[in-house]
Write an enzyme that holds these catalytic residues in place. Structure first.
Site, PDB file in Angstrom:
ATOM      1  N   HIS A  11      -9.391   0.885   5.429  1.00 17.55           N
ATOM      2  CA  HIS A  11      -7.937   0.977   6.110  1.00 17.55           C
ATOM      3  C   HIS A  11      -8.147   1.829   7.441  1.00 17.55           C
ATOM      4  CE1 HIS A  11      -4.025   2.411   6.752  1.00 17.55           C
ATOM      5  NE2 HIS A  11      -3.471   1.366   6.009  1.00 17.55           N
ATOM      6  N   GLY A  56       3.227  -1.281   4.155  1.00 12.62           N
ATOM      7  CA  GLY A  56       3.091   0.467   3.757  1.00 12.62           C
ATOM      8  C   GLY A  56       4.427   0.940   3.633  1.00 12.62           C
ATOM      9  N   GLY A  57       5.169   1.589   4.589  1.00 13.33           N
ATOM     10  CA  GLY A  57       6.642   2.056   4.507  1.00 13.33           C
ATOM     11  C   GLY A  57       7.537   1.235   3.528  1.00 13.33           C
ATOM     12  N   ASN A  91       0.687  -1.288   0.019  1.00 15.38           N
ATOM     13  CA  ASN A  91      -0.003   0.244   0.114  1.00 15.38           C
ATOM     14  C   ASN A  91       1.068   1.148  -0.013  1.00 15.38           C
ATOM     15  OD1 ASN A  91      -1.869   2.044   0.470  1.00 15.38           O
ATOM     16  ND2 ASN A  91      -2.305   1.394   2.550  1.00 15.38           N
ATOM     17  N   TRP A  92       1.126   1.738  -1.194  1.00 10.21           N
ATOM     18  CA  TRP A  92       1.804   3.210  -1.206  1.00 10.21           C
ATOM     19  C   TRP A  92       1.406   4.394  -0.651  1.00 10.21           C
ATOM     20  CZ3 TRP A  92       3.439   2.784  -7.081  1.00 10.21           C
ATOM     21  CH2 TRP A  92       4.196   1.731  -7.505  1.00 10.21           C
ATOM     22  N   GLU A  94      -6.674   4.424   8.244  1.00  8.07           N
ATOM     23  CA  GLU A  94      -6.683   6.081   7.989  1.00  8.07           C
ATOM     24  C   GLU A  94      -7.980   6.508   7.538  1.00  8.07           C
ATOM     25  OE1 GLU A  94      -2.811   5.264   5.651  1.00  8.07           O
ATOM     26  OE2 GLU A  94      -1.951   4.970   7.351  1.00  8.07           O
TER      27      GLU A  94
END
Ligand code: 13P
Length: 251
Positions: free
Chosen positions: A96, A234-235, A9-10, A98
């Site tokens: 998600h 993610g990161g 997930n960018w 976020e």
């Protein structure tokens, strides 16, 4: 046999050129492919159709980070599941943390998004996960159970299209990973719920991914657990070598 998946997930990272470069690098370097294993990237909307082109001929698949609750209409700035289908999206994230926190997405909205995606033949990756407060209070299992509740209204056929991601909010982007034992506890709990609500076959076949500061140094241990079927990254997905080192840990 359920699929093993590593998904990147960018989020809102990479400009267009950087995103294309990253996709190309992942596609070029993902040569050690295995049956029953899938590698998926989730670039920002802007990059999607160009990344689809870039990934052609590779074994890397692609998903979107979000979609709207409606199929079309006067919703300025939004993207629908039908539009995503028309450029070849295979997956889409839903729920998600976020989006729940910053865009106030509630269960009704998440249900609508799931319906739109299923109608557009896109597989949803449904995210759940407790906050640090929930964890400290010891109410994390109840929180997860409540977040998953909306899924049981779907038919078995619909549910069979879904992937679940457990992402404890306290582990996202913090560098603090759930231990493999903590992840296994929740994943086994989720699988038990699926068994109770949807039956043994779906419980056995549903992929449950872990997300939250997953990186090359901890992926082996996490993926070594029986109920952890891969990761939502993610990161570490923003660097092709790190991302593919995590993919290697699937074996
Ligand atoms: P990090 O890997 O950066 O903690 O993010 C996890 C995540 O939110 C993936 O969706």
């Amino acid at each position: 046999m359920r699929k093993k998946i590593v998904a990147g997930n960018w989020k809102m990272n990479t400009n267009f050129q950087e995103g294309i470069e990253l996709a190309k690098s992942v596609a070029d370097k993902y040569t050690d492919t295995k049956d029953g294993q899938e590698v998926v990237v989730f670039p920002p909307y802007l990059h999607l159709s160009a990344v689809v082109e870039e990934l052609k001929g590779s074994k890397v698949t692609i998903g979107a980070q979000n979609c709207h609750t409606e199929l079309k209409g006067a919703y300025t700035g939004e993207i629908s599941a039908g539009m995503l289908q028309s450029i070849g999206m295979q997956y889409c994230l839903v729920g998600h943390s976020e989006r729940r926190a910053y865009f106030f997405e509630d269960d009704h909205e998440l249900t609508q998004k799931l319906k739109q995606l299923l109608n557009s033949s896109i597989q949803p990756i449904f995210c759940c996960g407790e906050s640090l407060e929930d964890r400290k209070e010891g109410s994390y299992l109840e929180v997860i159970e409540q977040q998953l509740e909306l899924l049981w209204a779907f038919s078995e056929t619909e549910f069979s299209q879904m992937v679940i991601a457990y992402e404890p909010v306290w582990a996202i982007g913090t560098g603090e990973t759930a231990t493999a034992e903590q992840a296994q506890e929740i994943h086994a709990f989720i699988r038990t719920l699926i068994r109770e609500k949807m039956g043994a076959a779906l419980a056995e076949n549903t992929s449950i991914l872990y997300g939250g500061s997953c990186k090359p140094s901890n992926a082996n241990e996490l993926f070594g657990k029986d109920d952890v079927d891969g990761g939502l990254i993610g990161g570490a997905a923003l660097n092709a070598d790190d991302f593919l080192a995590i993919v290697k840990a699937l074996n």
